[in-house]
Design a protein around this motif. Structure first.
Motif, PDB file in Angstrom:
ATOM      1  N   LEU A   1      -7.337  57.549  29.646  1.00  0.00           N
ATOM      2  CA  LEU A   1      -7.161  58.115  28.308  1.00  0.00           C
ATOM      3  C   LEU A   1      -8.392  58.925  27.897  1.00  0.00           C
ATOM      4  O   LEU A   1      -9.541  58.523  28.136  1.00  0.00           O
ATOM      5  N   THR A   2      -8.139  60.065  27.272  1.00  0.00           N
ATOM      6  CA  THR A   2      -9.249  60.827  26.696  1.00  0.00           C
ATOM      7  C   THR A   2      -9.688  60.172  25.387  1.00  0.00           C
ATOM      8  O   THR A   2      -8.995  59.292  24.847  1.00  0.00           O
ATOM      9  N   GLU A   3     -10.839  60.619  24.873  1.00  0.00           N
ATOM     10  CA  GLU A   3     -11.347  60.043  23.634  1.00  0.00           C
ATOM     11  C   GLU A   3     -10.383  60.315  22.481  1.00  0.00           C
ATOM     12  O   GLU A   3     -10.166  59.429  21.635  1.00  0.00           O
ATOM     13  N   ALA A   4      -9.801  61.494  22.443  1.00  0.00           N
ATOM     14  CA  ALA A   4      -8.851  61.815  21.376  1.00  0.00           C
ATOM     15  C   ALA A   4      -7.604  60.946  21.470  1.00  0.00           C
ATOM     16  O   ALA A   4      -7.092  60.464  20.436  1.00  0.00           O
ATOM     17  N   GLU A   5      -7.067  60.732  22.670  1.00  0.00           N
ATOM     18  CA  GLU A   5      -5.890  59.870  22.844  1.00  0.00           C
ATOM     19  C   GLU A   5      -6.219  58.432  22.489  1.00  0.00           C
ATOM     20  O   GLU A   5      -5.394  57.717  21.880  1.00  0.00           O
ATOM     21  N   GLN A   6      -7.382  57.984  22.847  1.00  0.00           N
ATOM     22  CA  GLN A   6      -7.784  56.606  22.536  1.00  0.00           C
ATOM     23  C   GLN A   6      -7.868  56.405  21.025  1.00  0.00           C
ATOM     24  O   GLN A   6      -7.362  55.405  20.494  1.00  0.00           O
ATOM     25  N   MET A   7      -8.468  57.313  20.310  1.00  0.00           N
ATOM     26  CA  MET A   7      -8.574  57.208  18.864  1.00  0.00           C
ATOM     27  C   MET A   7      -7.204  57.313  18.206  1.00  0.00           C
ATOM     28  O   MET A   7      -6.911  56.605  17.228  1.00  0.00           O
ATOM     29  N   ASN A   8      -6.333  58.130  18.734  1.00  0.00           N
ATOM     30  CA  ASN A   8      -5.001  58.308  18.158  1.00  0.00           C
ATOM     31  C   ASN A   8      -4.166  57.046  18.254  1.00  0.00           C
ATOM     32  O   ASN A   8      -3.348  56.752  17.376  1.00  0.00           O
ATOM     33  N   LEU A   9      -4.378  56.243  19.296  1.00  0.00           N
ATOM     34  CA  LEU A   9      -3.596  55.025  19.490  1.00  0.00           C
ATOM     35  C   LEU A   9      -4.191  53.822  18.771  1.00  0.00           C
ATOM     36  O   LEU A   9      -3.443  52.890  18.423  1.00  0.00           O
ATOM     37  N   THR A  10      -5.496  53.805  18.555  1.00  0.00           N
ATOM     38  CA  THR A  10      -6.150  52.573  18.086  1.00  0.00           C
ATOM     39  C   THR A  10      -6.716  52.651  16.674  1.00  0.00           C
ATOM     40  O   THR A  10      -7.196  51.642  16.143  1.00  0.00           O
ATOM     41  N   LEU A  11      -6.721  53.808  16.050  1.00  0.00           N
ATOM     42  CA  LEU A  11      -7.317  53.942  14.718  1.00  0.00           C
ATOM     43  C   LEU A  11      -6.256  54.312  13.694  1.00  0.00           C
ATOM     44  O   LEU A  11      -5.430  55.196  13.945  1.00  0.00           O
ATOM     45  N   PRO A  12      -6.252  53.656  12.533  1.00  0.00           N
ATOM     46  CA  PRO A  12      -5.310  54.047  11.455  1.00  0.00           C
ATOM     47  C   PRO A  12      -5.761  55.349  10.815  1.00  0.00           C
ATOM     48  O   PRO A  12      -6.908  55.767  10.933  1.00  0.00           O
ATOM     49  N   ARG A  13      -4.849  55.992  10.125  1.00  0.00           N
ATOM     50  CA  ARG A  13      -5.138  57.288   9.519  1.00  0.00           C
ATOM     51  C   ARG A  13      -5.101  57.209   7.988  1.00  0.00           C
ATOM     52  O   ARG A  13      -4.426  56.355   7.415  1.00  0.00           O
ATOM     53  N   GLU A  14      -5.826  58.135   7.407  1.00  0.00           N
ATOM     54  CA  GLU A  14      -5.809  58.304   5.951  1.00  0.00           C
ATOM     55  C   GLU A  14      -4.533  59.045   5.556  1.00  0.00           C
ATOM     56  O   GLU A  14      -3.853  59.638   6.404  1.00  0.00           O
ATOM     57  N   PRO A  15      -4.188  59.041   4.262  1.00  0.00           N
ATOM     58  CA  PRO A  15      -3.002  59.805   3.828  1.00  0.00           C
ATOM     59  C   PRO A  15      -3.075  61.295   4.167  1.00  0.00           C
ATOM     60  O   PRO A  15      -2.048  61.936   4.376  1.00  0.00           O
ATOM     61  N   ASN A  16      -4.282  61.841   4.271  1.00  0.00           N
ATOM     62  CA  ASN A  16      -4.404  63.255   4.606  1.00  0.00           C
ATOM     63  C   ASN A  16      -4.365  63.517   6.112  1.00  0.00           C
ATOM     64  O   ASN A  16      -4.512  64.653   6.551  1.00  0.00           O
ATOM     65  N   GLY A  17      -4.209  62.464   6.901  1.00  0.00           N
ATOM     66  CA  GLY A  17      -4.087  62.626   8.342  1.00  0.00           C
ATOM     67  C   GLY A  17      -5.360  62.377   9.125  1.00  0.00           C
ATOM     68  O   GLY A  17      -5.320  62.296  10.362  1.00  0.00           O
ATOM     69  N   SER A  18      -6.518  62.239   8.473  1.00  0.00           N
ATOM     70  CA  SER A  18      -7.772  61.975   9.187  1.00  0.00           C
ATOM     71  C   SER A  18      -7.878  60.492   9.525  1.00  0.00           C
ATOM     72  O   SER A  18      -7.241  59.634   8.905  1.00  0.00           O
ATOM     73  N   PHE A  19      -8.702  60.192  10.530  1.00  0.00           N
ATOM     74  CA  PHE A  19      -8.881  58.800  10.947  1.00  0.00           C
ATOM     75  C   PHE A  19      -9.740  58.048   9.939  1.00  0.00           C
ATOM     76  O   PHE A  19     -10.718  58.589   9.398  1.00  0.00           O
ATOM     77  N   GLN A  20      -9.386  56.787   9.707  1.00  0.00           N
ATOM     78  CA  GLN A  20     -10.200  55.938   8.854  1.00  0.00           C
ATOM     79  C   GLN A  20     -11.472  55.544   9.607  1.00  0.00           C
ATOM     80  O   GLN A  20     -11.457  55.318  10.810  1.00  0.00           O
ATOM     81  N   THR A  21     -12.592  55.461   8.863  1.00  0.00           N
ATOM     82  CA  THR A  21     -13.891  55.310   9.525  1.00  0.00           C
ATOM     83  C   THR A  21     -14.267  53.860   9.805  1.00  0.00           C
ATOM     84  O   THR A  21     -14.992  53.591  10.753  1.00  0.00           O
ATOM     85  N   CYS A  22     -13.822  52.923   9.027  1.00  0.00           N
ATOM     86  CA  CYS A  22     -14.323  51.555   9.172  1.00  0.00           C
ATOM     87  C   CYS A  22     -13.216  50.552   9.499  1.00  0.00           C
ATOM     88  O   CYS A  22     -13.406  49.337   9.317  1.00  0.00           O
ATOM     89  N   LEU A  23     -12.066  51.026   9.947  1.00  0.00           N
ATOM     90  CA  LEU A  23     -10.953  50.137  10.299  1.00  0.00           C
ATOM     91  C   LEU A  23     -10.427  50.483  11.689  1.00  0.00           C
ATOM     92  O   LEU A  23     -10.545  51.628  12.145  1.00  0.00           O
ATOM     93  N   MET A  24      -9.810  49.489  12.332  1.00  0.00           N
ATOM     94  CA  MET A  24      -9.207  49.672  13.655  1.00  0.00           C
ATOM     95  C   MET A  24      -7.959  48.778  13.758  1.00  0.00           C
ATOM     96  O   MET A  24      -7.799  47.833  12.966  1.00  0.00           O
ATOM     97  N   TYR A  25      -7.072  49.089  14.702  1.00  0.00           N
ATOM     98  CA  TYR A  25      -5.918  48.218  14.951  1.00  0.00           C
ATOM     99  C   TYR A  25      -6.348  47.035  15.803  1.00  0.00           C
ATOM    100  O   TYR A  25      -7.201  47.156  16.695  1.00  0.00           O
ATOM    101  N   LEU A  26      -5.740  45.891  15.488  1.00  0.00           N
ATOM    102  CA  LEU A  26      -6.034  44.686  16.267  1.00  0.00           C
ATOM    103  C   LEU A  26      -5.657  44.881  17.731  1.00  0.00           C
ATOM    104  O   LEU A  26      -4.580  45.415  18.038  1.00  0.00           O
ATOM    105  N   PRO A  27      -6.529  44.460  18.654  1.00  0.00           N
ATOM    106  CA  PRO A  27      -6.173  44.555  20.078  1.00  0.00           C
ATOM    107  C   PRO A  27      -4.972  43.647  20.389  1.00  0.00           C
ATOM    108  O   PRO A  27      -4.803  42.554  19.815  1.00  0.00           O
ATOM    109  N   VAL A  28      -4.134  44.086  21.314  1.00  0.00           N
ATOM    110  CA  VAL A  28      -2.949  43.311  21.740  1.00  0.00           C
ATOM    111  C   VAL A  28      -2.912  43.274  23.268  1.00  0.00           C
ATOM    112  O   VAL A  28      -3.454  44.143  23.945  1.00  0.00           O
ATOM    113  N   ALA A  29      -2.238  42.245  23.774  1.00  0.00           N
ATOM    114  CA  ALA A  29      -2.120  42.085  25.238  1.00  0.00           C
ATOM    115  C   ALA A  29      -0.871  42.785  25.754  1.00  0.00           C
ATOM    116  O   ALA A  29       0.008  42.169  26.371  1.00  0.00           O
TER     117      ALA A  29
END
Length: 619
Positions: A110-138
């Protein structure tokens, strides 16, 4: 003389009712004569105590030795500006994102952009949130892509900074997401170092001398300034910044004292003005260096490396001969004066050199308590403290107001650096035309006025606000330079550095007050405090004496001589003889005192047979 003729009684009355008036006139005449003789004694002592200025004239007012001394004080000032303003460039704004490298275990390509797109939530304007992440899953990568992640939490494995091109303290120690350290707290820590350093190095400079205090300050710049590049934690960085601020204020106090005591007349003010101009050059040097270096550690390494050549100051920096003389080291003072005359290719007459004598009283008794016990020192300290508080508060208020304009950080530093050089050069004209006191009043008034306009004007007028900030920086820079010259000339040699240290406390107090008030987001309080402090400072400045073309006071006994009014000054010059010696004047005063006592006794003793006296036997 006219003063004496005014005190004489030309006609003698024998009438009983006028006899009392005659006695009062005689007493008034005696008191006037005694007062003039006392002024004559003070004027003669002032001329005798100014022998050191005549020795400096023989050494050469501004020869090779003095020019070399001035250059030696220039060089460290470039580094002072570097270390003072370094915090601005190492705490640049960063955009942090949670480190979600856990997904690389199931998707290593995965590229850095793909990794961030899958694991980081977004703001209402479409930008990534800075201090939150999705919980890891198996899950496997296909399931994550198909179903997506829903549950968020705060960052667990640190942060990444994909948009950052430079390494700063923020991304070095992850000062983000609740761990932020704003510039106000950093400035408070730096100011705390100024508070302690002002007291420690001020006392040290007056007790140990200017030369060892400057060397210790330069050693502090090496250890705490250059050593900042090797800190491992943020708390270590704070400690080193605290130490370097102490060294900075120590060098400033001691170098100003040294230049003041070595130079005479206009050369003294010119040297301090040029010294401050090099400080402004250091700000511009720092701005260019910070813009070109990619790492904050490199900034301290490259910018702090020039401190090491300053070690040679051990062999070439001279001690203040005034300080040596005031501390009983007469022979050392004569040796260094003869050395300076040799460098200037001058010769000091032995008759003039032999006139240098140790002070009549032990100056070792002078202490910081004299700033409370001595009325004149107390007045100077309180007035200059009020002025210093006003300048500091106004300056920092301008700096924080400039941040509201969203200007580039490098541009915010370049504007003051460019404006301060011509501002300080303009002080040369002001000091020569209107003197120290009114130069301080004019520059302080203009700077305070600009600060008030900035606080009052609506923020929509951005261009006008930037112009006001530039003019305010211009005026306050001039105030700082005039302040150092004026204060150093008002204080006696035995407590000059200690006094500069005490008024530097007011600078720290003004900076802290500005930080606290601005952080509270109050509207009227900054304006109110600026007005009150400025009015008090301008009023108190009028109470101080002018020091231009006046001899420097050395001991506490000389200090009141600087506060005589103009009428007393002219009268003292009129009464003082051209070739009279101190012993002649003292004997004259003593004889006059004894005559006054005898006349008082005789005036109250009835003489039988004198016309106009009533005989009790006739009653």
């Amino acid at each position: 003389m006219s003063g004496e003729s005014n005190c004489k009684v030309k006609h003698r009355s024998h009438h009983p009712s006028k006899n009392l008036n005659q006695r009062e006139a005689q007493e008034h005449s005696n008191s006037c004569s005694l007062e003039m003789l006392l002024r004559r004694l003070r004027a003669t002592e002032a001329n005798q105590d100014d022998k050191f200025a005549h020795v400096l004239d023989a050494v050469g007012e501004f020869g090779t030795f003095q020019r070399r001394l001035v250059v030696l004080t220039f060089i460290p000032n470039i580094l002072l500006a570097f270390f003072i303003s370094a915090d601005v460039f190492v705490f640049t704004a960063q955009k942090p994102y949670c480190n979600t490298s856990w997904i690389l275990a199931v998707g290593p390509n995965l590229t850095e952009a793909e990794q961030m797109n899958l694991t980081l939530p977004r703001e209402p304007n479409g930008s990534f949130q800075t201090c939150l992440m999705y919980l890891p899953v198996a899950w496997d990568l296909d399931s994550i892509i198909q179903f997506g992640l829903n549950h968020t939490e705060s960052c667990q494995d640190g942060w990444i900074y994909p948009d950052t091109k430079k390494r700063s303290l923020v991304n070095e120690f992850d000062l983000v997401c609740g761990k932020e350290q704003n510039s106000e707290s950093m400035q408070t820590m730096f100011t705390a170092g100024i508070l302690t350093g002002s007291l420690i190095f001020g006392l040290m400079s007056d007790k140990l001398g200017r030369y060892p205090t400057i060397l210790m300050s330069l050693l502090g710049l090496i250890v705490f300034g250059f050593g900042t590049a090797f800190v491992n934690t943020f708390h270590q960085y704070l400690f080193f910044r605290f130490g370097v601020s102490q060294a900075l204020v120590g060098y400033t106090i001691s170098s100003v004292s040294l230049a003041t005591e070595w130079l005479v007349a206009e050369h003294r003010s010119h040297a301090i003005i040029l010294e401050h101009c090099f400080f402004s050059v250091g700000v511009m040097f720092l701005t260019g260096l910070a813009n070109s270096l990619p790492h904050w550690r490199l900034l301290f390494l490259v910018g702090g490396a020039p401190v090491f050549p300053l070690i040679f100051y051990i062999w070439i920096l001279p001690e203040s001969p005034r300080w040596l003389l005031m501390n009983g080291k007469l022979e050392e003072a004569k040796q260094i004066l003869c050395y300076a005359a040799g460098v200037n290719k001058k010769t000091i007459p032995l008759s003039l050199l032999d006139k240098l004598q140790l002070p009549r009283k032990k100056v070792t008794k002078a202490s910081v308590l004299d700033f409370y016990n001595n009325r004149y020192l107390r007045k100077v300290t309180l007035v200059m403290g009020c002025v210093w508080f006003t300048v500091s508060y106004s300056y920092f208020t301008l700096c924080f107001k400039l941040k509201d304009f969203a200007m580039n950080i490098h541009f915010r530093q370049v504007i003051p650096g460019i404006m301060e050089v011509p501002a300080r050069l303009c002080c040369i004209f002001l000091l020569e035309q209107i003197g120290r006191k009114w130069s301080l009043v004019v520059s302080l008034f203009q700077g305070t006025l600009m600060c008030l306009l900035i606080l009052i004007l609506p923020p929509e007028l951005k261009s006008i606000m930037v112009l006001m900030v530039a003019l305010g920086e211009f005026s306050l820079a001039a105030s700082v330079t005039v302040f150092f010259i004026y204060t150093a000339e008002l204080l006696p040699t035995v407590l000059r550095a200690t006094g500069l240290g005490l008024v530097s406390l007011a600078w720290a107090a003004g900076a802290i007050s500005s930080l606290v008030i601005i952080s509270q987001r109050l509207t009227l309080l900054p304006i109110l405090l600026c007005c009150v402090s400025a009015i008090l400072a301008l009023f108190f400045c009028s109470l101080l004496p002018e020091t231009q073309d006046q001899p420097l006071p050395d001991i506490l006994e000389h200090y009141p001589l600087q506060t005589r009014n103009m009428a007393e000054e002219l009268l003292a010059k009129e009464v003082a003889p051209e070739g009279g010696t101190g012993d002649v004047v003292r004997n004259t005063v003593l004889d006059s005192t004894m005559l006054k006592l005898d006349s008082d006794v005789l005036s109250h003793t009835p003489v039988p047979g004198r016309a106009g006296d009533t005989d009790p036997r006739n009653d």
